[in-house]
Scaffold this active site. Structure first.
Site, PDB file in Angstrom:
ATOM      1  N   CYS A 182       0.836  -1.214   0.000  1.00 39.05           N
ATOM      2  CA  CYS A 182       0.000   0.000   0.000  1.00 39.05           C
ATOM      3  C   CYS A 182       0.867   1.260   0.000  1.00 39.05           C
ATOM      4  O   CYS A 182       0.535   2.250  -0.661  1.00 39.05           O
ATOM      5  CB  CYS A 182      -0.916   0.023   1.224  1.00 39.05           C
ATOM      6  SG  CYS A 182      -2.089  -1.337   1.257  1.00 39.05           S
ATOM      7  N   ARG A 191      -7.875  -4.540  -3.230  1.00 39.93           N
ATOM      8  CA  ARG A 191      -7.438  -3.333  -3.962  1.00 39.93           C
ATOM      9  C   ARG A 191      -8.436  -3.084  -5.094  1.00 39.93           C
ATOM     10  O   ARG A 191      -8.244  -3.557  -6.214  1.00 39.93           O
ATOM     11  CB  ARG A 191      -6.013  -3.522  -4.491  1.00 39.93           C
ATOM     12  CG  ARG A 191      -5.013  -3.798  -3.399  1.00 39.93           C
ATOM     13  CD  ARG A 191      -3.597  -3.980  -3.882  1.00 39.93           C
ATOM     14  NE  ARG A 191      -2.787  -4.532  -2.811  1.00 39.93           N
ATOM     15  CZ  ARG A 191      -2.269  -3.840  -1.800  1.00 39.93           C
ATOM     16  NH1 ARG A 191      -2.450  -2.539  -1.744  1.00 39.93           N
ATOM     17  NH2 ARG A 191      -1.574  -4.436  -0.850  1.00 39.93           N
TER      18      ARG A 191
HETATM   19  C1  BEZ Z   1       0.557  -4.647   1.871  1.00 42.99           C
HETATM   20  O1  BEZ Z   1       1.722  -4.983   1.795  1.00 42.99           O
HETATM   21  O2  BEZ Z   1       0.174  -3.529   1.530  1.00 42.99           O
HETATM   22  C2  BEZ Z   1      -0.442  -5.621   2.392  1.00 42.99           C
HETATM   23  C3  BEZ Z   1      -0.243  -6.964   2.138  1.00 42.99           C
HETATM   24  C4  BEZ Z   1      -1.143  -7.894   2.629  1.00 42.99           C
HETATM   25  C5  BEZ Z   1      -2.255  -7.468   3.367  1.00 42.99           C
HETATM   26  C6  BEZ Z   1      -2.466  -6.116   3.563  1.00 42.99           C
HETATM   27  C7  BEZ Z   1      -1.563  -5.195   3.084  1.00 42.99           C
END
Ligand code: BEZ
Length: 214
Positions: free
Chosen positions: A44, A127
């Site tokens: 993110c 997402r």
């Molecule tokens: C992330 O790296 O943004 C992420 C990965 C897995 C679950 C939630 C966020």
């Protein structure tokens, strides 16, 4: 779950830029409403830097970006400050997140837009990206899972393709990019098919597949 062609569901929410009445506050604009799983997470963070770096390009396309996750207001504020103060990613540093991020602790908005997919996570949004036109109609939707960051050039390409399609009444072929030939909607009567293949200025591979330069 909203679908392409539906009117964008309305909601009121708190954001990092204050209260938001969506989509009414962005009358006359294209809107990209996107969700991310969680603040202070690696993928993110890279997505926010990528999107913030392109914000001026989206503004030039009359497009307002709005983020969302099920985190709190103080988490959102702390995260965007942390990104600007501490994170350097692929040559970008001191990046200011210039678009609002919705606080959706109650999951009201994420449920309204079908952004939580229990097979992926019960607690966090996938997402999701909703492309919403100036008449507040949903024109495209894309979803990525939690562990794969989005391609923001593709998100820009979709906005440009939708705007170009609307302006010229044409469709976009595979891998279309601005400057490439567009395709015409296929004829729906035998007379139209006959006229289409005789039309000047078209490259017709077949009566149903004709392309042209804009
Ligand atoms: C992330 O790296 O943004 C992420 C990965 C897995 C679950 C939630 C966020």
């Amino acid at each position: 779950m909203p679908r392409i062609g539906d009117q964008a569901p309305e909601f009121r929410a708190m954001t990092t830029h204050g209260k938001l009445n969506f989509p009414g506050d962005y009358a006359g604009k294209w809107k990209i409403l996107f969700s991310h799983p969680a603040d202070f997470t690696p993928v993110c963070t890279t997505e926010f830097i990528a999107f913030a770096n392109m914000q001026k390009e989206f503004e030039a396309l009359n497009t307002q970006i709005v983020g969302l996750s099920v985190d709190s207001l103080s988490s959102h504020i702390a995260w965007v400050r942390n990104i600007q103060e501490k994170i350097e990613w692929e040559g970008s540093k001191n990046v200011e997140i210039g678009f609002p991020i919705i606080v959706d602790l109650s999951k009201h908005v994420s449920t309204l837009y079908g952004m939580i997919m229990p097979g992926e996570s019960n607690n966090a949004c996938v997402r999701a990206v909703f492309f919403i036109d100036p008449a507040d109609k949903i024109r495209a939707i894309i979803y990525y899972p939690l562990n794969i960051g989005r391609n923001f050039d593709e998100i820009k390409r979709v906005i440009v393709a939708l705007q170009t399609s609307d302006a010229h009444g044409v469709a976009m072929p595979a891998n279309w990019e601005p400057g490439k030939d567009v395709v015409l909607h296929y004829p729906i009567t035998t007379d139209e098919a006959k006229a289409r293949v005789a039309e000047e200025g078209l490259k017709c591979h077949e009566w149903y597949l004709c392309s042209k330069k804009l």
